[in-house]
Structure formats: C-alpha cells, structure tokens
Enzyme design. Structure first.
Site, PDB file in Angstrom:
ATOM      1  N   TYR A  51     -22.321 -55.458  42.989  1.00 31.43           N
ATOM      2  CA  TYR A  51     -22.697 -56.871  43.065  1.00 31.43           C
ATOM      3  C   TYR A  51     -21.832 -57.695  42.121  1.00 31.43           C
ATOM      4  O   TYR A  51     -21.588 -57.273  40.987  1.00 31.43           O
ATOM      5  CB  TYR A  51     -24.176 -57.068  42.699  1.00 31.43           C
ATOM      6  CG  TYR A  51     -24.995 -57.451  43.908  1.00 31.43           C
ATOM      7  CD1 TYR A  51     -24.757 -58.653  44.560  1.00 31.43           C
ATOM      8  CD2 TYR A  51     -25.974 -56.601  44.412  1.00 31.43           C
ATOM      9  CE1 TYR A  51     -25.471 -58.999  45.686  1.00 31.43           C
ATOM     10  CE2 TYR A  51     -26.699 -56.940  45.537  1.00 31.43           C
ATOM     11  CZ  TYR A  51     -26.446 -58.149  46.175  1.00 31.43           C
ATOM     12  OH  TYR A  51     -27.145 -58.491  47.284  1.00 31.43           O
ATOM     13  N   GLU A  53     -21.925 -61.593  41.865  1.00 35.41           N
ATOM     14  CA  GLU A  53     -22.150 -63.037  42.036  1.00 35.41           C
ATOM     15  C   GLU A  53     -21.371 -63.823  40.976  1.00 35.41           C
ATOM     16  O   GLU A  53     -21.372 -63.457  39.797  1.00 35.41           O
ATOM     17  CB  GLU A  53     -23.642 -63.350  41.978  1.00 35.41           C
ATOM     18  CG  GLU A  53     -24.328 -62.877  43.254  1.00 35.41           C
ATOM     19  CD  GLU A  53     -25.813 -63.124  43.277  1.00 35.41           C
ATOM     20  OE1 GLU A  53     -26.351 -63.656  42.297  1.00 35.41           O
ATOM     21  OE2 GLU A  53     -26.436 -62.773  44.290  1.00 35.41           O
ATOM     22  N   ASP A 197      -9.356 -75.501  60.942  1.00 36.93           N
ATOM     23  CA  ASP A 197      -9.867 -74.138  61.110  1.00 36.93           C
ATOM     24  C   ASP A 197      -8.805 -73.372  61.894  1.00 36.93           C
ATOM     25  O   ASP A 197      -8.676 -73.536  63.107  1.00 36.93           O
ATOM     26  CB  ASP A 197     -11.197 -74.209  61.872  1.00 36.93           C
ATOM     27  CG  ASP A 197     -11.755 -72.834  62.207  1.00 36.93           C
ATOM     28  OD1 ASP A 197     -11.040 -71.832  62.032  1.00 36.93           O
ATOM     29  OD2 ASP A 197     -12.909 -72.774  62.657  1.00 36.93           O
ATOM     30  N   THR A 223     -10.717 -67.133  59.486  1.00 40.17           N
ATOM     31  CA  THR A 223     -11.176 -65.754  59.419  1.00 40.17           C
ATOM     32  C   THR A 223      -9.955 -64.900  59.116  1.00 40.17           C
ATOM     33  O   THR A 223      -8.814 -65.347  59.263  1.00 40.17           O
ATOM     34  CB  THR A 223     -11.803 -65.294  60.750  1.00 40.17           C
ATOM     35  OG1 THR A 223     -10.890 -65.601  61.806  1.00 40.17           O
ATOM     36  CG2 THR A 223     -13.126 -65.987  61.010  1.00 40.17           C
ATOM     37  N   LYS A 226      -8.507 -61.912  62.936  1.00 39.25           N
ATOM     38  CA  LYS A 226      -7.972 -62.154  64.286  1.00 39.25           C
ATOM     39  C   LYS A 226      -6.470 -61.845  64.262  1.00 39.25           C
ATOM     40  O   LYS A 226      -6.106 -60.716  63.993  1.00 39.25           O
ATOM     41  CB  LYS A 226      -8.306 -63.583  64.718  1.00 39.25           C
ATOM     42  CG  LYS A 226      -9.829 -63.829  64.816  1.00 39.25           C
ATOM     43  CD  LYS A 226     -10.131 -65.199  65.380  1.00 39.25           C
ATOM     44  CE  LYS A 226     -11.613 -65.397  65.609  1.00 39.25           C
ATOM     45  NZ  LYS A 226     -12.339 -65.956  64.454  1.00 39.25           N
ATOM     46  N   ARG A 232     -13.196 -58.117  58.623  1.00 40.31           N
ATOM     47  CA  ARG A 232     -14.059 -59.206  59.073  1.00 40.31           C
ATOM     48  C   ARG A 232     -14.484 -60.050  57.881  1.00 40.31           C
ATOM     49  O   ARG A 232     -15.405 -59.690  57.146  1.00 40.31           O
ATOM     50  CB  ARG A 232     -15.319 -58.652  59.751  1.00 40.31           C
ATOM     51  CG  ARG A 232     -15.047 -57.882  61.017  1.00 40.31           C
ATOM     52  CD  ARG A 232     -14.474 -58.747  62.109  1.00 40.31           C
ATOM     53  NE  ARG A 232     -15.467 -59.613  62.685  1.00 40.31           N
ATOM     54  CZ  ARG A 232     -16.032 -59.438  63.879  1.00 40.31           C
ATOM     55  NH1 ARG A 232     -15.686 -58.418  64.629  1.00 40.31           N
ATOM     56  NH2 ARG A 232     -16.929 -60.283  64.339  1.00 40.31           N
TER      57      ARG A 232
HETATM   58  N1  DSN Z   1     -15.933 -65.596  68.329  1.00 43.41           N
HETATM   59  C1  DSN Z   1     -14.610 -66.050  67.996  1.00 43.41           C
HETATM   60  C2  DSN Z   1     -13.737 -66.097  69.196  1.00 43.41           C
HETATM   61  O1  DSN Z   1     -13.880 -65.228  70.035  1.00 43.41           O
HETATM   62  O2  DSN Z   1     -12.905 -66.970  69.317  1.00 43.41           O
HETATM   63  C3  DSN Z   1     -14.625 -67.312  67.281  1.00 43.41           C
HETATM   64  O3  DSN Z   1     -15.484 -67.224  66.208  1.00 43.41           O
END
Ligand code: DSN
Length: 413
Positions: A51, A53, A197, A223, A226, A232
């Site tokens: 942990y 924080e 984003d 994120t 991707k 993740r």
């Molecule tokens: N779920 C993602 C996507 O497939 O684009 C976006 O958060």
C-alpha cells in the site's frame, strides 16, 4: 511456492484457454494489444502486496523505500517519452483519469464539451449514461454528415454558445488525425481548458508517427494498454501550473492507494516505447491499417471517412446487408475478433449498430505486415459476404489458427 495450477485448477484452465484464444485468433479490437513478457512479469509481481497512499516522499504508509523509486522512474520515463511537464501515474484506468481531471477543475453542473459517443467520442467525454454526463452539464460536438470528418466550425460555434469550462478532444472510434492547434484556438476563444484524451493513439504519439497534443493541451490523459502496449492503467500529463490540482484530484480525490505493480509495469512499457524498435512498430501499425483499409475499400466496404490515418478503421456495413453485431459474431467464429460499433448518424441502436471497428495494434505486435493485412481483408470479405456459410466460416477459423502459428504473440509461450 504454490502456483495457480496447484491452488486453483479452474482458474488455471481458464487462463490457458484465454492464452490459447489470444494465440489462435486474429485480434482486431482497436483498443487491445499484446504486452511484452516483461510488462506481464511486472504486472504479476510482489508489488501487488504494498500500500502506498500519497506520493513519493509524502506517503501515509511506511516501507516505501522501493515503491518511491519505482514511481519516480515511471514518472520520469513518461515525461521523457512525451515531453510532459508533469505526470501522474496513479490513475487506475482511463475513466478514473478523466474523472480526476473533471474533479480538479469543475464543480457539479459545470459545462464540458466533448465529442458525442455515437460520433466516436468516449463515455467519459459527457455521455448521458456516464458520471461525466450526469454530474456535469455535458454538451457535444461531432462529425459532418457529408464527409464523416470532424466539423471544427460546428465545434467552434458550439463552444462559443455554451462556453464550456473544459473542451475534451480525443476519441475511441475516429480514424483520422485531429487538429490540436485548432482545438487550442477554439479553447482559447471560448475561455475553456483543453483536455486531450489520447488513449487510442498514445503509442503512435510515443513512436513519433502521430502529432502530439502535449504542446497544445492543458491536460492530456491516456490509458497505457492500447497502442502504447503497457499494462491496464492510465497517466495524466499536464502543465506544471496544474500539477497540484491534478495530483490532489487523483489522490485523495478519486482513489486510495495506487496499484504499484501497474506503476512498475508502466515504467517497463515506457522504456520499451522509447526504443527504435517501438518507433518501427508504430509506423507498421499505420502501414497495416492502410493496407487493410485499401483491401476492404477494393472489396466494396464503406469505410467512414474513406480510410484511416491512425490505427483504426470504422466500417458501415449497411450496404453489405448485415448488422454490426451479426458481423462481429460471425467474424469471431471465423477467428477474426472485432467489436460492433455505432457509425456516425447511425439509424440503428447502440447494442446492434450498423458498423464494426477494427484496429491493427495487436496484430502488428505479433509481426503482421501489409501482406498479412491483405489476407485479413480477404477473410473479412469472405465471412461478411456469406455469413450463413458455416462450413466456410469453420474452414477460415482453421486456416487462421495455422496462420497464427507463424506469428508468435509477445508474452505468450
Ligand atoms: N473501451 C475502450 C475502447 O474500446 O475504445 C475505450 O475505453
């Protein structure tokens, strides 16, 4: 040490099944990828036990001698990779990251202006079913019906009318490069902060094959799993002047302790993303998207905007006489995994829309090049044109299984 196989044979078997699925099928979901074995190792490490924080040097728990170093390393690598002034690496994923930005700058009821979900925006850009649309006054902008391209003039007019506190740029299903400088102008003219984003195209930005929003945006979220090919999670990047507000919004505003295993895996992914090999990978992601787009256009598929400039393709299947959902299901049975997706101005409902979305980040990670993408396009055409032909679908699934053996996926033995 006990491993999953000994402790829980059911989960062990399911893990092996998923591993097999990821090995045997051609994964074209635009938001997915294959992380490296190194990223997987850090994700599954003993850092899960800790942990932490707070932030490095200011934690609410002792025992942070190692964690602080890991978090600082992840931050420094993200700064170097993207040229950001300040980076927060603690967000659990993209949605909490965007929520943290809203918490940092907005009060409930304040106006945000984001790309409409059916036009390629994300749930957290103000969709009515999301907290971003429920707690804030959400206005939206979208695409031109004629061209399928982002309508910047309409965006400007909307911004001047509704005077949002935040304009959100970025998308989950828009196949074109967006004009960050123009967004900046519109944000300045309307007195808004600009949030970009870049979850979908962050890897392309890191690889230098897509313009970067960093010089233009007040805040950038992404994120990390991707096109960036990490674990993740998510990061928030911002100008120095917003650093304290962003950090406070992430912790204690939205979250408790960061997931240190993910922080370490991010650090690994950022190191990988800074290599020449990753640059080549991102160029190939784009080349592969072009090759797939060209093949499908030749076969008479209706691509939104007529093609792509990034890693994704959005296809309207109306002319093919099949819905997006039916197509996605039969393609999966054939070993081609995609998601059904609304197309702009879709007359069908979101749970059974007219389109499918395809992306090339994952297949490029396993070594597909233009030739393989043309073969993928042929298979998609055969399946979508004759979806009732179960024999042909089963035969393609077998062919794809053998084909995939020639392209080992990172992180899978
Ligand atoms: N779920 C993602 C996507 O497939 O684009 C976006 O958060």
């Amino acid at each position: 040490m006990m491993d999953v196989r000994q402790v829980d044979s059911q989960i062990y078997d399911l893990l092996r099944q998923e591993e097999q699925r990821q090995a045997d099928k051609i994964r074209l979901i635009a938001s997915e990828n294959y992380t490296s074995a190194a990223v997987l190792e850090a994700t599954g490490s003993i850092l899960t036990n800790k942990y932490s924080e707070g932030y490095a040097g200011k934690r609410y728990y002792e025992g942070q001698q190692v964690i602080d170093q890991i978090e600082n390393l992840a931050i420094q690598r993200a700064k170097d990779l993207f040229g950001a002034e300040h980076v927060n690496v603690q967000s659990y994923s993209g949605s909490p990251a965007n929520l943290a930005v809203y918490l940092a700058f907005l009060s409930p009821g304040d106006t945000i202006l984001g790309m409409a979900l059916p036009h390629g925006g994300h749930l957290t850009h103000g969709a009515s079913v999301s907290i971003s649309g429920k707690y804030f006054h959400a206005e939206s902008y979208g695409l031109s019906e004629k061209t399928g391209l982002l309508d910047y003039e309409a965006l400007r007019q909307k911004a001047m009318e509704c005077r949002p506190k935040i304009i959100v740029a970025g998308h989950s299903a828009y196949p074109r490069i967006i004009d960050f400088a123009l967004y900046r102008d519109i944000a300045d003219e309307s007195g808004a902060l600009l949030l970009v984003d870049m979850a979908h195209f962050a890897g392309l930005v890191a690889g230098g094959v897509h313009p970067s929003p960093i010089p233009y945006a007040d805040v950038v979220t992404t994120t990390t799993h991707k096109s960036l090919r990490g674990p993740r999670g998510a990061i928030i990047m911002c100008k120095k002047e917003y650093a304290a507000a962003i950090d406070k919004a992430v912790f204690p505003g939205i979250q408790g302790g960061p997931h240190n295993n993910i922080t370490a895996a991010m650090a690994v992914a950022f190191k990988e993303a800074a290599t020449d090999e990753f640059k080549e990978y991102t160029q190939q992601v784009i080349n592969n998207a072009h090759a797939l787009a060209e093949t499908l256009v030749e076969k008479g598929f209706d691509l939104i905007t007529g093609g792509t400039e990034n890693h994704l393709l959005l296809i309207d299947l109306t002319d093919k006489g099949i819905t997006g959902k039916a197509a996605a299901q039969v393609l999966d049975a054939a070993g081609l995994v995609v998601n059904y997706n609304a197309v702009p101005f879709d007359k069908r409902k979101p749970w059974d829309p007219s389109g499918i979305r395809l992306g090339t980040a994952a297949v490029t990670s396993r070594g597909f090049k233009e030739e393989e993408m043309r073969q993928v396009g042929e298979w998609i055409d055969t399946v979508v044109t004759d979806p009732e032909n179960e024999q042909a679908v089963a035969a393609i699934a077998e062919d794809i299984k053998s084909f995939c053996k020639g392209f080992p996926a990172p992180g899978i033995n």
